[in-house]
Design a protein around this motif. Structure first.
Motif, PDB file in Angstrom:
ATOM      1  N   PRO A  17       4.084  -3.374  -5.818  1.00  0.00           N
ATOM      2  CA  PRO A  17       2.872  -3.009  -5.074  1.00  0.00           C
ATOM      3  C   PRO A  17       1.664  -3.901  -5.384  1.00  0.00           C
ATOM      4  O   PRO A  17       0.946  -4.283  -4.464  1.00  0.00           O
ATOM      5  N   VAL A  72       0.843  -1.204   0.000  1.00  0.00           N
ATOM      6  CA  VAL A  72       0.000   0.000   0.000  1.00  0.00           C
ATOM      7  C   VAL A  72       0.874   1.248   0.000  1.00  0.00           C
ATOM      8  O   VAL A  72       0.642   2.199  -0.768  1.00  0.00           O
ATOM      9  N   MET A  73       1.877   1.231   0.852  1.00  0.00           N
ATOM     10  CA  MET A  73       2.764   2.407   0.914  1.00  0.00           C
ATOM     11  C   MET A  73       3.413   2.665  -0.440  1.00  0.00           C
ATOM     12  O   MET A  73       3.502   3.815  -0.897  1.00  0.00           O
ATOM     13  N   LEU A  74       3.876   1.583  -1.085  1.00  0.00           N
ATOM     14  CA  LEU A  74       4.505   1.734  -2.408  1.00  0.00           C
ATOM     15  C   LEU A  74       3.493   2.243  -3.428  1.00  0.00           C
ATOM     16  O   LEU A  74       3.796   3.114  -4.250  1.00  0.00           O
ATOM     17  N   ALA A  75       2.262   1.705  -3.364  1.00  0.00           N
ATOM     18  CA  ALA A  75       1.222   2.120  -4.312  1.00  0.00           C
ATOM     19  C   ALA A  75       0.894   3.602  -4.155  1.00  0.00           C
ATOM     20  O   ALA A  75       0.620   4.299  -5.132  1.00  0.00           O
ATOM     21  N   LEU A  76       0.943   4.084  -2.917  1.00  0.00           N
ATOM     22  CA  LEU A  76       0.610   5.494  -2.684  1.00  0.00           C
ATOM     23  C   LEU A  76       1.726   6.441  -3.125  1.00  0.00           C
ATOM     24  O   LEU A  76       1.560   7.650  -3.085  1.00  0.00           O
ATOM     25  N   GLY A  77       2.869   5.874  -3.483  1.00  0.00           N
ATOM     26  CA  GLY A  77       3.943   6.727  -3.997  1.00  0.00           C
ATOM     27  C   GLY A  77       5.160   6.784  -3.104  1.00  0.00           C
ATOM     28  O   GLY A  77       6.079   7.562  -3.359  1.00  0.00           O
ATOM     29  N   THR A  78       5.170   5.961  -2.046  1.00  0.00           N
ATOM     30  CA  THR A  78       6.372   5.889  -1.217  1.00  0.00           C
ATOM     31  C   THR A  78       7.455   5.228  -2.047  1.00  0.00           C
ATOM     32  O   THR A  78       7.218   4.193  -2.671  1.00  0.00           O
TER      33      THR A  78
END
Lengths: 413, 229
Positions: free
Chosen positions: A406, A303-309
């Motif tokens: 992600p 989720v963090m990666l998907a949000l742009g992290t």
């Protein structure tokens, strides 16, 4: 600013799995506290060993005739020992100075004969620098400076000669020019617990030993004793400066007692090896825990990666967990390690049950009551290493999390 | 006509499932303009989610082209894709996918924090957005302390708080009861109408299809129908 957010997630994750965090921290803290305690105990035993060895066998700094260390011939002596002694006092007024003469010969009793290493000492000065006077067996008396016939014998030596306090013995030694025979009366017995000493050594006055060698005003060594062993290099330099025009060598205890020094160095090395073994075992435990924690949170990282992290930021979240866990566990381990050291530091730890009242280490008699010393450089080093190993243990799980895709990660349940 | 916010050309996505090659998308062309409220519909396995993932820079195509706000995604490295997602796209997932250790406020704040927005601005924007999705007073609750509908509202707040060019929502109402689903849909429609937020949904939900201004039907990885209401 993103770093604050990542640290917040790291801290919350540690708190969320509090039981796991505490168990992991306890494992790290347990290993660290054991290391700190054992390092302090080791330091205490080394200090006792150095103290005893230095005081009885040499000095923090010794002045010997040039070449004596390489070839310890008993006729190789420091001349004008009294002048040398005074010169040393002048340059290091706070130090305690005592001269000694070593005589090797044969000791005869009416019933037996034995080899002996007889040390001529200044009884008053000697009792301020060494523990010989505390090793007397009941019924013995310390040497009288004016009694040039008095001798103290190692208890086992006396046994093999079949003599007791009050008996006479004759020393036969190669003097400067001819064989010398000197009569002594046994004033007391010494028991150190070390076979080499108790079975082979005796003490007499400096003058008696000088007379046995037919070399008045000479000494095998002028020993210099300081309160703070850290001062040795400065004291050595000062004494060496004062002795520059004499045919003598001025050595620190590490060179005067190389076997003992090497023993300590070797023992320290084996301690460090043990240290690394414990550190690696604990690290494996931390790695396992962190990896398990990462595997459980694959979806969250997805989720963090998907949000742009960025992958590097996900890496940092886990690294921060290691950093925080390391700080907490290291603090805990430090506190436990110091607390565990304190009672022994104050009252000593008695190893008599394990080792007997007196033990011999590297040829030096050592008391079984050991006082652990706070070895701050060692303690700080242990803490840094424990913290670093904890952080390093998170690198692989962090790398694993950072490489997640992600979409796949979010499919994990 | 302005350049579309989403421009998909001849998009192909093939997966390998064991020995079998699955063609999830078979040459899709699609343009979505800013301000649209579009639903991608179709049966399971038709390629809706795959298409959404391509548009969201979450996956890389086998061939073809995807442009978001004029930027070509094909050939973009991981960090650049992360940056694009962070700054231009908002996501709402079927399973909410909130970060469990962060409160409602912190979940919504997360994207702004990653962007480096100042604390004061973050606070103002998050509070305003949470109020807009009807979650005033619940800022300090953890996801576990919120109902499914409330969690999905937090997810919507997280998706729109950064004012992205595009919000992608994958089955946003699937886990919600009918009333909660309707409320959420109303909320997103209102955000679309009032604030001009562009929404693209992948959905089975007839309510979403009813609410959508455009319905794109996918069948076997191709666009079978494109209905603008």
């Amino acid at each position: 600013m993103a770093t604050v957010g990542l640290m917040r997630i790291a801290a919350r994750n540690l708190r969320k799995n509090l039981r796991r965090t505490l168990i992991t921290a306890a494992a790290i803290a347990g290993g660290l506290s054991l290391l700190i305690w054992s390092d302090n105990l080791q330091s205490g035993s080394y200090q006792a060993l150095i103290q005893t060895g230095v005081s009885m066998m040499a000095g923090h700094v010794v002045v010997q005739a040039e070449g004596y260390q390489a070839d310890p011939d008993m006729h190789l002596l420091v001349n004008d020992e009294d002048t040398v002694s005074k010169a040393v006092h002048t340059v290091v007024p706070d130090a305690r100075v005592a001269s000694r003469v070593l005589v090797q010969g044969l000791l005869q009793s009416p019933r037996n004969t034995s080899g002996v290493a007889l040390v001529g000492i200044e009884p008053e000065a000697e009792s301020t620098v060494s523990d010989w006077h505390t090793k007397l067996v009941d019924g013995s008396e310390w040497l009288d400076p004016a009694d040039n016939k008095g001798v103290l014998l190692g208890a086992k030596l006396a046994e093999s000669l079949e003599v007791e306090v009050g008996d006479k013995v004759v020393l036969m030694v190669q003097g400067k020019d001819e064989v010398v025979n000197r009569l002594f009366r046994v004033r007391g017995l010494i028991r150190t617990g070390t076979d080499d000493i108790d079975g082979f050594m005796g003490l007499t006055t400096l003058e008696a030993a000088q007379a046995a060698l037919e070399q008045p005003d000479s000494a095998t060594m002028v020993t210099v004793h300081v309160d703070n062993p850290d001062d040795v290099p400065q004291v050595q330099a000062a004494v060496a400066g004062a002795m520059a025009d004499r045919p003598v060598e001025v050595l620190p205890w590490q060179q005067a007692l190389p076997e003992m020094y090497e023993f300590i160095q070797l023992d320290r090395q084996s301690g460090r090896m043990m240290f690394f073994v414990i550190a690696i075992i604990v690290s494996m435990g931390v790695l396992n825990t962190v990896l398990m924690s990462v595997m459980e949170r694959v979806r969250e990282f997805g989720v963090m990666l998907a949000l742009g992290t960025r992958p590097g930021q996900v890496f940092r979240v886990i690294l921060f967990e290691g950093v925080l866990l390391g700080f907490f566990a290291t603090g805990l381990g430090l506190a436990i390690g110091l607390a565990a050291t304190w009672p022994g530091h104050v009252d000593g730890i008695d190893f008599a049950a394990m080792m007997g009242e007196q033990v011999e280490v590297a040829g030096v008699p050592m008391n079984a009551l050991i006082y652990p010393q706070f070895n701050w450089p060692g303690t700080i080093g242990s803490c840094l290493l424990a913290w670093l190993m904890t952080v390093l243990s998170t690198l692989w799980p962090a790398w694993h999390a950072a490489r997640l895709e992600p979409v796949q990660a979010m499919r994990q349940t | 006509m302005a350049e579309p916010i989403v421009q998909v050309r001849n998009l192909v996505r093939t997966y390998q499932q064991g020995q079998i090659e699955v063609q999830a998308l078979r040459g899709v062309d699609l343009d979505i303009q800013a301000g649209e409220f579009t639903a991608l519909m179709g049966p399971s396995g038709s390629g809706k989610t795959t298409l959404l993932n391509q548009i969201g820079a979450l996956d890389t195509p086998t061939s073809g082209s995807v442009r978001i706000d004029g930027q070509e995604l094909v050939g973009m490295n991981k960090v650049a894709r992360s940056s694009l997602r962070l700054n231009r796209i908002g996501f709402v997932f079927q399973a909410y996918n909130l970060i469990p250790v962060l409160t409602a406020f912190e979940n919504a704040e997360f994207v702004l924090m990653m962007r480096g927005v100042s604390e004061a601005e973050r606070k103002e924007r998050v509070m305003r957005t949470l109020a807009a999705v009807g979650l005033s007073g619940m800022e300090h609750r953890l996801p576990g302390e919120l109902s499914g509908g409330q969690q999905q509202r937090v997810a919507v707040a997280r998706a729109i708080v950064g004012e992205p060019a595009l919000v992608l929502a994958d089955e946003p109402t699937a886990n919600l009861d009918s009333k909660t689903g309707n409320d959420l849909l109303d909320l997103m429609r209102k955000l679309n109408e009032d604030q001009g937020v562009t929404f693209v949904f992948a959905t089975h939900d007839p309510k979403v299809m009813d609410a959508a201004k455009r319905v794109v039907t996918l069948v076997d990885g191709n666009i079978a129908k494109d209905l603008i209401k």
